[in-house]
Motif scaffolding. Structure first.
Motif, short mmCIF file in Angstrom:
data_model
loop_
_atom_site.label_atom_id
_atom_site.label_comp_id
_atom_site.label_asym_id
_atom_site.label_seq_id
_atom_site.Cartn_x
_atom_site.Cartn_y
_atom_site.Cartn_z
N ALA A 1 0.57 -1.24 0.24
CA ALA A 1 0.11 0.18 0.02
C ALA A 1 0.60 1.39 0.01
O ALA A 1 1.01 2.29 -0.70
CB ALA A 1 -1.27 0.06 1.03
N GLY A 2 1.84 1.17 0.47
CA GLY A 2 2.99 2.20 0.71
C GLY A 2 3.53 2.68 -1.21
O GLY A 2 3.72 3.86 -1.60
N LEU A 3 3.74 1.70 -1.33
CA LEU A 3 4.46 1.85 -2.82
C LEU A 3 3.05 2.44 -4.01
O LEU A 3 3.85 2.96 -4.61
CB LEU A 3 4.85 0.49 -3.08
CG LEU A 3 6.66 0.27 -2.56
CD1 LEU A 3 6.99 -1.24 -2.78
CD2 LEU A 3 7.49 1.07 -2.49
N VAL A 4 2.23 1.32 -3.56
CA VAL A 4 1.18 1.83 -4.80
C VAL A 4 0.91 3.48 -4.29
O VAL A 4 0.26 4.43 -5.29
CB VAL A 4 -0.75 1.78 -4.37
CG1 VAL A 4 -1.32 1.77 -4.96
CG2 VAL A 4 0.27 -0.32 -4.88
N SER A 5 1.06 4.48 -2.58
CA SER A 5 0.53 5.74 -1.86
C SER A 5 1.67 6.62 -3.31
O SER A 5 0.73 6.93 -4.09
CB SER A 5 0.52 5.17 -1.20
OG SER A 5 0.18 6.90 -0.41
N MET A 6 2.77 5.50 -2.35
CA MET A 6 3.99 6.42 -3.42
C MET A 6 3.07 6.77 -4.87
O MET A 6 3.90 8.10 -5.18
CB MET A 6 5.32 6.32 -3.02
CG MET A 6 5.66 5.92 -1.79
SD MET A 6 7.62 6.08 -1.59
CE MET A 6 7.14 4.45 -1.58
N GLY A 7 3.29 5.38 -5.50
CA GLY A 7 3.45 5.34 -6.87
C GLY A 7 2.07 6.50 -8.04
O GLY A 7 2.13 7.32 -8.48
N THR A 8 1.15 5.96 -7.10
CA THR A 8 0.28 7.18 -7.48
C THR A 8 -0.07 8.10 -7.35
O THR A 8 -0.64 9.46 -7.49
CB THR A 8 -1.44 6.38 -7.13
OG1 THR A 8 -1.13 6.52 -5.64
CG2 THR A 8 -1.94 4.99 -7.82
N GLY A 9 0.87 8.80 -5.93
CA GLY A 9 0.97 10.08 -5.28
C GLY A 9 1.20 10.85 -6.77
O GLY A 9 1.45 12.31 -6.67
N VAL A 10 2.48 10.26 -6.75
CA VAL A 10 3.41 10.27 -7.80
C VAL A 10 2.71 11.39 -9.25
O VAL A 10 3.32 12.44 -9.18
CB VAL A 10 5.06 10.06 -7.82
CG1 VAL A 10 5.68 10.65 -9.66
CG2 VAL A 10 6.00 10.67 -6.94
N TYR A 11 1.90 10.36 -9.25
CA TYR A 11 1.22 10.44 -10.64
C TYR A 11 0.16 11.91 -10.71
O TYR A 11 0.12 12.74 -11.95
CB TYR A 11 0.32 9.33 -11.24
CG TYR A 11 -0.27 10.03 -12.70
CD1 TYR A 11 -0.01 9.43 -13.50
CD2 TYR A 11 -1.94 9.83 -11.77
CE1 TYR A 11 -0.42 10.13 -14.59
CE2 TYR A 11 -2.09 10.22 -13.47
CZ TYR A 11 -2.09 10.09 -14.40
OH TYR A 11 -3.04 10.46 -15.73
N LEU A 12 -0.28 11.68 -9.79
CA LEU A 12 -1.48 12.82 -9.23
C LEU A 12 -0.75 14.11 -9.31
O LEU A 12 -1.07 14.83 -9.48
CB LEU A 12 -2.42 12.71 -7.94
CG LEU A 12 -3.30 11.14 -8.44
CD1 LEU A 12 -3.86 11.34 -6.98
CD2 LEU A 12 -4.02 12.08 -9.54
N LEU A 13 0.31 14.55 -8.24
CA LEU A 13 1.56 14.93 -8.14
C LEU A 13 1.60 16.05 -9.57
O LEU A 13 1.21 17.28 -9.82
CB LEU A 13 2.63 15.11 -7.41
CG LEU A 13 3.34 16.62 -6.57
CD1 LEU A 13 2.47 17.34 -5.70
CD2 LEU A 13 4.90 15.84 -6.09
N LEU A 14 2.06 14.88 -10.33
CA LEU A 14 2.50 15.25 -11.47
C LEU A 14 1.48 16.13 -12.78
O LEU A 14 1.52 17.17 -13.41
CB LEU A 14 4.00 14.51 -12.31
CG LEU A 14 4.61 13.78 -12.15
CD1 LEU A 14 5.54 13.06 -12.88
CD2 LEU A 14 6.01 15.08 -11.38
N ALA A 15 -0.40 15.21 -12.43
CA ALA A 15 -0.38 15.60 -13.75
C ALA A 15 -1.96 17.25 -13.16
O ALA A 15 -1.57 17.68 -13.65
CB ALA A 15 -2.12 14.53 -12.89
N SER A 16 -1.71 16.76 -10.95
CA SER A 16 -1.69 18.28 -10.62
C SER A 16 -0.55 19.92 -11.63
O SER A 16 -1.41 20.77 -11.36
CB SER A 16 -2.44 18.27 -9.45
OG SER A 16 -1.23 18.51 -9.09
N ILE A 17 0.51 19.38 -11.31
CA ILE A 17 0.86 20.35 -11.60
C ILE A 17 1.09 20.65 -13.32
O ILE A 17 1.37 22.06 -13.24
CB ILE A 17 2.57 20.32 -11.49
CG1 ILE A 17 3.06 20.54 -9.92
CG2 ILE A 17 3.54 20.98 -11.66
CD1 ILE A 17 4.59 20.05 -9.69
N LEU A 18 0.94 19.80 -13.78
CA LEU A 18 0.52 19.44 -15.18
C LEU A 18 -0.84 20.36 -15.80
O LEU A 18 -1.24 20.68 -16.61
CB LEU A 18 1.18 18.93 -16.17
CG LEU A 18 3.33 18.76 -15.69
CD1 LEU A 18 3.04 16.77 -16.60
CD2 LEU A 18 3.98 19.68 -16.18
#
Length: 138
Positions: free
Chosen positions: A121-138
């Motif tokens: 769950a920690g790895l999924v949380s990090m991976g999807t969090g990075v995706y969402l962070l990049l998507a919200s910035i772009l």
């Protein structure tokens, strides 16, 4: 979405800390600095993810299916990680509020069921969090 992404990354990093340190020994300093605040970070992540869960089902049709699935994955993984990280605080609160002890037993059973999935769950949380962070910035 930005706050959820940050909460997902930080809480996921703490949840999968042993795995991350094995792969990236330089991350040990960051994890050691965050560890004293683990329960508070977990509680904030749990609350943010729970609030975002309700807004995911609001019917926003302008979001792509990939973004929706990533957000849902981040929310679910962050709820699991947030609960596991903040369990000491939750347990203390339950002990103060519950005289019968039923809630404390149920929370402990839930923690035992979720504990084997903490790193995943920690790895999924990090991976999807990075995706969402990049998507919200772009």
């Amino acid at each position: 979405m930005f706050l959820l992404a940050l909460a997902g990354i930080v809480s996921g990093l703490l949840a999968a800390s042993n795995f991350v340190i094995e792969r990236l020994p330089d991350a040990k300093d960051i994890i050691e600095k965050l560890s004293p605040y683990q329960a508070m970070i977990g509680l904030v992540a749990l609350i943010l993810a729970a609030l975002r869960l309700f807004s995911l089902f609001g019917g926003n049709s302008q979001v792509s299916i990939l973004s929706y699935m990533m957000a849902l994955g981040c929310v679910v993984a962050t709820i699991v990680v947030g609960f596991l990280l903040s369990y000491p605080m939750i347990n203390k609160f339950i002990a103060e509020q519950d005289e019968t002890g039923n809630a404390k037993e149920k929370a402990e059973m839930l923690r035992k069921k979720l504990a084997p999935y903490q790193v995943t769950a920690g790895l999924v949380s990090m991976g999807t969090g990075v995706y969402l962070l990049l998507a919200s910035i772009l």
